[in-house]
Design an enzyme around this catalytic site. Sequence first.
Site, PDB file in Angstrom:
ATOM      1  N   GLY A  46       0.840  -1.194   0.000  1.00 21.38           N
ATOM      2  CA  GLY A  46       0.000   0.000   0.000  1.00 21.38           C
ATOM      3  C   GLY A  46       0.876   1.244   0.000  1.00 21.38           C
ATOM      4  O   GLY A  46       2.032   1.192   0.432  1.00 21.38           O
ATOM      5  N   GLN A  51       3.040  10.034   1.139  1.00 18.26           N
ATOM      6  CA  GLN A  51       4.333   9.348   1.181  1.00 18.26           C
ATOM      7  C   GLN A  51       5.211   9.675  -0.030  1.00 18.26           C
ATOM      8  O   GLN A  51       6.408   9.404  -0.008  1.00 18.26           O
ATOM      9  CB  GLN A  51       4.133   7.827   1.269  1.00 18.26           C
ATOM     10  N   CYS A  94       6.101   0.090   7.416  1.00 17.52           N
ATOM     11  CA  CYS A  94       5.704   1.235   6.578  1.00 17.52           C
ATOM     12  C   CYS A  94       6.884   1.624   5.700  1.00 17.52           C
ATOM     13  O   CYS A  94       8.011   1.700   6.189  1.00 17.52           O
ATOM     14  CB  CYS A  94       5.315   2.401   7.492  1.00 17.52           C
ATOM     15  N   LEU A  95       6.621   1.879   4.423  1.00 11.32           N
ATOM     16  CA  LEU A  95       7.708   2.254   3.506  1.00 11.32           C
ATOM     17  C   LEU A  95       8.360   3.572   3.929  1.00 11.32           C
ATOM     18  O   LEU A  95       9.490   3.851   3.544  1.00 11.32           O
ATOM     19  CB  LEU A  95       7.192   2.362   2.069  1.00 11.32           C
ATOM     20  N   HIS A 136      -4.246   1.402   7.363  1.00  7.25           N
ATOM     21  CA  HIS A 136      -2.906   1.991   7.481  1.00  7.25           C
ATOM     22  C   HIS A 136      -2.759   3.160   6.500  1.00  7.25           C
ATOM     23  O   HIS A 136      -2.258   4.236   6.874  1.00  7.25           O
ATOM     24  CB  HIS A 136      -1.867   0.895   7.195  1.00  7.25           C
ATOM     25  N   GLU A 137      -3.214   2.958   5.257  1.00  2.00           N
ATOM     26  CA  GLU A 137      -3.052   4.014   4.241  1.00  2.00           C
ATOM     27  C   GLU A 137      -3.990   5.195   4.510  1.00  2.00           C
ATOM     28  O   GLU A 137      -3.604   6.348   4.300  1.00  2.00           O
ATOM     29  CB  GLU A 137      -3.274   3.459   2.836  1.00  2.00           C
ATOM     30  N   HIS A 140      -2.514   7.463   6.910  1.00  2.13           N
ATOM     31  CA  HIS A 140      -1.515   8.369   6.320  1.00  2.13           C
ATOM     32  C   HIS A 140      -2.156   9.674   5.842  1.00  2.13           C
ATOM     33  O   HIS A 140      -1.534  10.732   5.901  1.00  2.13           O
ATOM     34  CB  HIS A 140      -0.834   7.707   5.117  1.00  2.13           C
TER      35      HIS A 140
END
Length: 172
Positions: A46, A51, A94-95, A136-137, A140
């Site tokens: 995701g 991000q 998380c990226l 999660h996204e 963000h």
Amino acid sequence: MTVRAVATLGAPVLREEAAPVGEIDDEVHRLVEDLFDTMYAARGVGLAAPQVGVSRRVLVVDVSSEEEGGEAHALINPEVTAASRRTVKEVEGCLSIPGIEDTVARPLRVAVTGRAPSGEPVRIEAEGLLARALQHEIDHLDGILFIDHLSAFKRGLLLKKWRRKQAEDAEP
Ligand code: NI
């Protein structure tokens, strides 16, 4: 195809509340394509627009690498409209905080509404990894990171580990 740079912890854009998308124009379509390209290049499941430094309410998810039957979704102005009372704890990363992961409790099932890049209204009923990735996204888009769901003690430990890793990576 454009793989954009992923903002990491400390970048102010990760802490902003992202702006809703009005018209779904070419710029939004390009953003969606780049989010997919960037997510796949980083082997993530995701990615949210903040991000890649864009403070708008757009995200992509694709859990098919981890779960059978998964499909790619791009959502504009997504919202969690229902969540199961039952929660599950799973390891999350998380990226934007590479190398850091921990167990986060989240509702097992959620319903998410939003718009597809075509403009069509979308409603997804998700469970398991897809439900987790969507939550999660969407977090963000509100400037929330998975570490915010941990206890202050655990978060402190992870941040210490993160800073140590950053310092190591910066060494020649
Ligand atoms: Ni993330």
